[in-house]
Design a protein around this motif. Structure first.
Motif, short mmCIF file in Angstrom:
data_model
loop_
_atom_site.label_atom_id
_atom_site.label_comp_id
_atom_site.label_asym_id
_atom_site.label_seq_id
_atom_site.Cartn_x
_atom_site.Cartn_y
_atom_site.Cartn_z
N PRO A 363 27.71 10.61 2.16
CA PRO A 363 28.47 10.40 0.88
C PRO A 363 30.09 10.10 1.32
O PRO A 363 30.78 10.77 0.79
CB PRO A 363 28.65 12.00 0.38
CG PRO A 363 28.58 12.76 1.67
CD PRO A 363 27.98 12.06 2.64
N VAL A 364 30.24 8.78 1.47
CA VAL A 364 31.48 8.22 2.12
C VAL A 364 31.48 6.78 1.56
O VAL A 364 30.39 5.84 1.40
CB VAL A 364 31.41 8.33 3.72
CG1 VAL A 364 32.68 7.40 4.16
CG2 VAL A 364 31.47 9.69 4.07
N ALA A 382 28.02 15.41 -4.29
CA ALA A 382 27.47 14.12 -3.66
C ALA A 382 25.82 13.97 -4.09
O ALA A 382 25.31 13.13 -4.46
CB ALA A 382 27.54 14.23 -2.22
N PRO A 383 25.04 15.15 -4.13
CA PRO A 383 23.73 15.10 -4.64
C PRO A 383 23.61 14.37 -6.20
O PRO A 383 22.60 13.83 -6.70
CB PRO A 383 23.12 16.39 -4.71
CG PRO A 383 24.09 17.11 -3.81
CD PRO A 383 25.34 16.70 -3.90
N TYR A 384 24.77 14.16 -6.79
CA TYR A 384 24.74 13.78 -8.10
C TYR A 384 25.10 12.34 -8.20
O TYR A 384 25.38 11.82 -9.50
CB TYR A 384 25.55 14.56 -9.38
CG TYR A 384 25.11 16.06 -9.31
CD1 TYR A 384 23.80 16.40 -9.22
CD2 TYR A 384 26.05 17.03 -9.05
CE1 TYR A 384 23.36 17.88 -9.09
CE2 TYR A 384 25.75 18.42 -8.86
CZ TYR A 384 24.40 18.87 -8.95
OH TYR A 384 24.35 20.16 -8.71
N ALA A 385 25.65 11.94 -7.29
CA ALA A 385 26.42 10.54 -7.14
C ALA A 385 25.62 9.52 -6.63
O ALA A 385 24.60 9.26 -6.06
CB ALA A 385 27.73 10.92 -6.29
N PHE A 405 28.74 10.03 -11.30
CA PHE A 405 28.26 11.14 -11.17
C PHE A 405 27.28 11.56 -12.28
O PHE A 405 27.69 11.38 -13.45
CB PHE A 405 29.07 12.59 -10.93
CG PHE A 405 30.05 12.14 -9.45
CD1 PHE A 405 29.45 12.93 -8.39
CD2 PHE A 405 31.19 11.59 -9.46
CE1 PHE A 405 30.27 12.69 -7.26
CE2 PHE A 405 31.87 11.29 -8.56
CZ PHE A 405 31.50 11.87 -7.38
N THR A 406 26.11 12.05 -12.15
CA THR A 406 25.28 12.37 -13.08
C THR A 406 25.55 13.89 -13.44
O THR A 406 25.37 14.57 -12.72
CB THR A 406 23.72 12.12 -12.97
OG1 THR A 406 23.48 10.71 -12.78
CG2 THR A 406 23.02 12.75 -14.19
N ALA A 681 19.83 23.08 -4.46
CA ALA A 681 18.45 22.89 -3.40
C ALA A 681 19.26 22.21 -1.77
O ALA A 681 18.66 22.72 -1.02
CB ALA A 681 17.85 21.76 -3.89
N MET A 682 20.26 21.54 -1.83
CA MET A 682 20.79 21.04 -0.44
C MET A 682 21.37 22.43 0.04
O MET A 682 21.07 22.70 1.34
CB MET A 682 21.84 20.08 -0.91
CG MET A 682 22.80 19.66 0.44
SD MET A 682 24.14 18.45 0.07
CE MET A 682 25.29 19.76 -0.44
N ASN A 683 22.15 23.10 -0.49
CA ASN A 683 22.66 24.48 -0.06
C ASN A 683 21.49 25.19 0.96
O ASN A 683 21.68 25.84 1.77
CB ASN A 683 23.53 25.07 -0.81
CG ASN A 683 24.77 24.38 -1.24
OD1 ASN A 683 25.07 23.46 -0.81
ND2 ASN A 683 25.36 24.69 -2.45
#
Length: 874
Positions: A363-364, A382-385, A405-406, A681-683
Motif C-alpha cells: 500500500p505505497v 489499505a484493503p479499501y483503497a 477508498f471504498t 479479515a486482514m487482521n
C-alpha cells in the motif's frame, strides 16, 4: 468567520443512526420475509464558517523535522521539510487558473478530498470539497489532541431533529403519556392532529394522503412549521420520553413528504498530525455521516498532494507489480488513467467478468519532483483503497497520484434473476454503515533518493512496525545460501473412463517415491537448504477436498513412501511445506463438519459468496451456478481450518504450511448479522500467522501481500515486473528493494515463464531466488484437464538445466542473499544496475545490443557482477 480560539472548540460527535433508502427497505423486507433492514443515516451536522466564508491567519503545526501550514480560507495545506527546505502542497499553487482545466476539473484541483455517493439504483454522483463545501463556507476547524481537525459539510445539510415528523395517534400518544404536564402541553402546541374525515377548508385532502399515507387508516399527529429553537426543546422532551433515533427512522420512513424533501448531504473530518518525519492524514469512519438513501461510497483523499506541473521533472511511483514509474508529462493522455486496487479484487463482491486481475501487493505510492521525494504509505484502510495516477494534458496541467477508498460497499440485487427491476433499473443494496471503529490513515514522508529512497523508507517502516520481519526462519544472519524452492505436483483431477463410464479421479503426476527421488537428486547436486512445496499431495489432489483432515492420495503411494520422502528431505536439510487452500472450498464430505449456510461468506446482497469460472476467451463468468464454482469461506472458518491443518500436518511430519491464497487473496464477509470487514479479515490473518510462527510452523506464501510478509519463511511467485499498463513508463523493483535481506522471495516458476530469458534477467535485477515446478509425468497427460498451465513441468527435461542454473546463481551471487539493496538505477532502456550493501553491483542488460559504461561491459540479454565499489558507495 475567523477562529479566535482554536484550542477551545471541538467538533460535535454525531451519534450513530443507520438507514436504507425507502425503496431498498421495502423490496428487501419482502425478500427477507419481514427481516428489518438496518439503517444507514447518521445524524448530520451543519458546519459553517458563517457569512463570507473562511479567513483568518494560517494555522501551523510544527516539530523538529516538519512544519504544516493550514490555510483557513481554502483548507489547503503545505507540508515543509525543514532540513531539505522543500514544500509539498495539497493543491497546486495556481490551480484556480489552470488553462488546461475545464469548469468541472478546476474545483477538483482545489479540493482536499473528492467523494462519491450513490442511490438505490446504483447511480453514482461525485462531489468536490471545494465546490460543494469550501466555497460555501461549510466547514469548521480546530486544534485537538496535538493535531488539526477540519470538519466538512458537503452538499445541502440541515440539522436533523429527532422528533416525530408525523406519527399515528396511538403511537404519538404513547410518548405523550410519558411526558410531564408542561412538556406535553408544549409538544401538543407544536403538532396538529389531522383527521382525514374532518378537515378544514384550507386542507388539501389529496396532498395530505400522498404525503402522510397513515391518514387513510386513522388520525395522525403532524408537526407544524415551528422555529428551530422549539425543535431543540422538543428533542429534549421526546428523548426524556424514550424517543430514540430508531423511532425517528421509523416515523420518517412513513412520511412521504419528508422523503421527497431529503437531499444528499455528508459530514466528514480530516485530521492532520505530525509524527516525527511524517504527516499523518486521517479520516475516521465513525465521523462520516450521510443522509438516508445516499450512502457515501468512495472517498479520494488529497488527490493533488505533491502534484507536478508542466515545468516539473519527475514521476509518480505506483505499486503495480514490483513497482512502476509514471513519468511527468509523458504525453500518454490517450491511455487510460491508472487504477490499481490494493490486494486485488475483494472476492466477497460479485463481478461478472475478468479480463485482467489488477492488483497491488503493497500500500505505497509516491511522487519524485525536481530531485525530492514524497512517500505515501496507507497505514490504515489499505484493503479499501485503489491507487490512482494520471498525467498532465488530460484534464489539467498536473501529474498526480493518490488513493481512493471504498467507504460503503454495495451490490446489485438480482430480484428476478435477470439483474434488473421490471422498470429496467438496477436495484442496489448497500452496507448499513462504514466499518465501525476503522478509518483511513495516510502517512506522508518526505525523503531523498527517488524510488530507491522511498523503498528504503518503506523498509524502515516495516521493520519498526513488524519486529518479526527478518528474524524468522526465512533469512538467517550469515546464511548466504541461494534461496530456492521446488514445487512438486502430486495429483490433479481428470475425468477418466472405467468400463465406459466417466469418473473424476486423481491423475498421478509425481508419486511419493518419485518425489523422494527428486529430493535426493537435489542433495546430490549440492543444493543447500531447498524449500520443498508439496502440491496436490492430499485429499484427492490439487483441487483438494475440505482440509479438515489429511488423507494421502492412494494413487501416489502409501504412508511408508510418504514418510520416506520426508526423511529424505530432513536428511538433506530441506524444509517441506504442504500446500493447501483454506479459502476456496469446492468439495466436502458429509462428515467434514462443513455447513454451507454457516461457514460461507455472504455478499452484500445476502447471497453466498460464490466464485465463478471466467472464460479465457470472453472474460465473462460462466454463471453463478456453474459446476466449477467454489465457495468463499468466512474469515473465522479460514483460521479454524488453517490451525487444524497445521496440527494435522505436523502429525504427518510436516512442519510447514504453504498457503495457496493467504498471500494473494483478501475478501470481506458482508453477512448482515455478523459482518467482517476486509480490514478485519486482514487482521485475523495476521493474528493467525503470528500464532503459527510462534508455535514453530513454517510459513510459505504466494505473491506476497505485505500484511503476510512479516511471518513468512519464503515467498514464491512474487511479481518481478509491472503489469505493463500503457500509462506507465518503466518497471522498478521497489518492493524487492524494501524486502531484500529480510525474507527470501522468488518470481514465478522459472520453467513456467512465458519468456525464459526475460524472466531470468528480472530475477537477477530484483535479487530474487529460484523457483521450479516439477512433475515426472509428461505434460501431455494434462490435456482435457483444468491444469494446462503446467505445460512445461516435466522433470526429466528440466533437471540438468535447473542444476546448471542453480550453480550459476550460487556462484555469481554468493553472499548477496542477506544483504540489503541500497541502490538501483536505470542506465538506459533495458539496462539497470542494482547495488548491494556489501558493495556488489549487478548490471543487467535486457536489450539486444551490448552496453558499456566506465569500463563495465554487459552483453545483450545478459548480466555482469562487479564486486568493486562504485563512486556512490565511497
Amino acid at each position: 468567520m475567523r477562529k479566535e480560539n482554536l484550542g477551545g472548540r471541538k467538533a460535535p460527535q454525531p451519534p450513530r443512526n443507520w438507514g436504507w433508502s425507502t425503496l431498498v427497505c421495502l423490496v428487501l423486507a419482502l425478500l427477507s420475509c419481514g427481516d428489518e433492514a438496518k439503517s444507514g443515516t447518521r445524524r448530520m451536522a451543519a458546519y459553517s464558517q458563517g457569512e463570507g466564508g473562511g479567513g483568518g491567519a494560517p494555522v501551523f503545526l510544527e516539530n523538529d523535522v516538519l512544519s504544516l501550514e493550514f490555510d483557513p480560507a481554502t483548507t489547503g495545506i503545505i507540508l515543509r521539510d525543514k532540513a531539505a527546505g522543500t514544500e509539498w502542497r495539497s493543491s497546486p499553487e495556481n490551480a484556480a487558473s489552470d488553462p488546461l482545466a475545464d469548469t468541472y476539473s478546476t474545483p477538483l484541483l482545489q479540493s482536499p478530498f473528492l467523494l462519491t455517493y450513490a442511490n438505490d439504483a446504483g447511480i453514482k454522483v461525485s462531489l468536490s470539497a471545494f465546490a460543494d463545501s469550501i466555497e460555501k463556507g461549510q466547514y469548521e476547524y480546530a486544534l485537538a489532541d496535538g493535531g488539526l481537525e477540519v470538519n466538512y459539510t458537503v452538499g445541502k445539510v440541515d440539522r436533523t431533529y429527532y422528533i416525530p415528523p408525523a406519527a399515528p395517534e396511538a403511537r404519538f400518544n404513547a410518548f405523550l403519556d410519558k411526558m410531564d404536564g408542561a412538556g406535553r402541553s408544549r409538544v401538543q402546541g407544536g403538532y396538529r392532529l389531522y383527521d382525514i374525515d374532518n378537515l378544514v377548508p384550507s386542507d388539501n385532502r389529496g396532498e395530505l394522503l400522498r404525503d402522510y399515507p397513515d391518514l387513510a387508516d386513522g388520525k395522525v399527529w403532524i408537526l407544524r412549521i415551528i422555529p428551530e429553537y422549539m425543535k431543540t426543546q422538543f428533542e429534549d422532551i421526546f428523548a426524556a420520553a424514550g424517543y430514540t433515533p430508531a423511532d425517528y427512522e421509523e416515523d420518517a420512513s412513513r412520511c412521504a413528504a419528508l422523503a421527497v424533501a431529503e437531499q444528499p448531504g455528508f459530514n466528514l473530518t480530516l485530521r492532520y498530525e505530525l509524527d516525527g518525519g511524517s504527516l499523518l492524514v486521517s479520516v475516521p469512519f465513525d465521523r462520516i455521516s450521510y443522509r438516508k438513501g445516499f450512502p457515501l461510497t468512495d472517498l479520494t483523499v488529497l488527490p493533488l498532494m505533491g502534484a507536478g506541473g508542466l515545468a516539473d521533472q519527475g514521476y509518480a511511483l505506483v505499486p503495480d507489480g514490483s513497482g512502476a514509474l509514471v513519468r511527468f508529462n509523458n504525453g500518454k493522455q490517450s491511455q487510460n488513467a491508472l487504477e490499481l486496487p490494493l490486494y486485488g479484487w475483494d472476492e466477497g463482491q460479485y463481478r461478472a467478468y475478468r479480463y485482467m486481475d489488477n492488483r497491488a501487493s503493497f500500500p505505497v505510492f509516491g511522487i519524485e519532483k525536481n530531485g525530492e521525494s514524497l512517500l505515501c504509505l496507507i497505514e490504515e484502510g489499505a484493503p479499501y483503497a485503489s491507487v490512482l495516477a494520471d498525467v498532465s494534458g488530460r484534464n489539467s496541467s498536473y501529474n498526480s497520484v493518490s488513493a481512493r477508498f471504498t467507504v460503503v460497499h454495495g451490490g446489485e440485487v438480482d430480484i428476478t434473476r435477470k439483474g434488473r427491476t421490471s422498470s429496467g433499473l438496477a436495484l442496489y443494496r448497500y452496507e448499513a454503515e462504514p466499518a465501525a471503529g476503522e478509518g483511513i490513515v495516510l502517512r506522508y514522508t518526505p525523503c531523498a533518493g527517488g524510488y530507491v529512497g522511498m523503498a528504503k523508507a518503506y523498509r524502515s517502516y516495516l521493520r519498526e512496525k513488524y519486529p518479526a520481519l527478518g528474524k524468522g526462519r526465512g533469512v538467517r544472519p550469515g546464511d548466504g545460501s541461494l534461496p530456492v524452492a521446488v514445487e512438486i505436483l502430486g495429483a490433479v483431477e481428470k475425468t477418466q473412463h472405467i468400463v465406459g463410464l466417466p469418473f473424476v479421479l486423481p491423475l498421478p503426476l509425481t508419486g511419493y517415491a518419485e518425489a523422494e527421488g527428486m529430493i535426493r537428486d537435489f542433495a546430490a547436486w549440492g543444493w543447500e537448504k531447498a524449500r520443498i512445496k508439496l502440491n496436490g499431495w492430499f485429499n484427492g489432489g490439487l483441487t483438494h477436498s475440505l482440509p479438515v483432515r489429511i488423507r494421502l492420495v492412494d494413487e501416489l503411494g502409501n504412508s511408508a513412501a510418504f514418510e520416506s520422502l520426508l526423511a529424505a528431505a530432513a536428511s538433506s536439510g530441506y524444509e517441506v511445506y504442504g500446500e493447501a487452500d483454506f479459502y476456496h472450498i469446492k468439495k466436502w464430505g458429509p462428515f467434514d463438519g462443513f455447513n454451507l449456510n454457516r461457514d460461507t461468506a455472504r455478499r452484500i446482497t445476502r447471497e453466498r459468496a460464490v466464485l465463478p469460472t471466467f472464460s479465457p476467451v470472453w472474460f465473462f463468468s460462466y454463471g453463478r451456478n456453474d459446476k466449477e464454482k467454489s465457495y468463499l469461506v468466512r474469515p473465522a472458518y479460514f483460521t479454524e481450518l488453517a490451525r487444524n491443518f497445521a496440527g494435522e500436518a505436523e502429525k504427518r511430519g510436516i512442519r510447514g504450511v504453504a498457503f495457496r491464497t493467504l498471500g494473494n487473496r483478501l475478501a470481506a464477509d458482508y453477512r448482515e448479522d455478523d459482518p467482517v470487514s476486509r480490514t478485519a479479515a486482514m487482521n485475523i490473518r495476521q493474528e493467525l500467522l503470528a500464532e503459527l510462527a510462534a508455535g514453530g510452523t513454517g510459513i510459505m506464501i504466494s505473491e506476497g501481500h505485505d500484511y503476510a510478509v512479516p511471518w513468512a519463511d519464503f515467498i514464491t511467485g512474487m511479481p518481478l515486473s509491472s503489469q505493463g499498463f500503457g500509462i506507465c513508463d518503466e518497471a522498478v523493483p521497489f518492493y524487492q528493494i524494501a524486502l531484500h535481506g529480510l525474507v527470501p522471495y522468488t518470481g514465478k516458476a522459472v520453467n513456467l515463464a512465458e519468456n525464459y530469458t526475460r524472466h531470468l534477467l528480472q530475477t537477477v535485477e530484483s535479487g530474487a531466488g529460484l523457483y521450479f515446478s516439477f512433475m515426472t509425468e509428461p505434460a501431455a497427460v494434462l490435456q482435457e484437464t483444468l491444469y494446462v498451465e503446467y505445460y512445461s513441468n516435466e522433470y526429466g527435461q528440466w533437471a540438468a538445466a535447473a542444476n546448471d542454473l542453480y550453480r550459476s546463481f550460487a556462484q555469481d551471487f554468493d553472499g548477496l542473499w542477506t544483504e540489503t539493496i541500497e541502490n538501483h538505477e536505470i542506465l538506459a532502456p533495458g539496462v539497470t544496475v542494482t547495488g548491494y550493501s556489501n558493495g556488489v553491483q549487478v548490471y543487467v542488460n535486457a536489450g539486444s545490443e551490448p552496453y558499456r559504461r566506465d569500463g563495465v561491459e554487459v552483453g545483450a540479454k545478459s548480466y555482469t557482477v562487479i564486486k568493486e565499489r562504485l563512486p556512490w558507495q565511497e
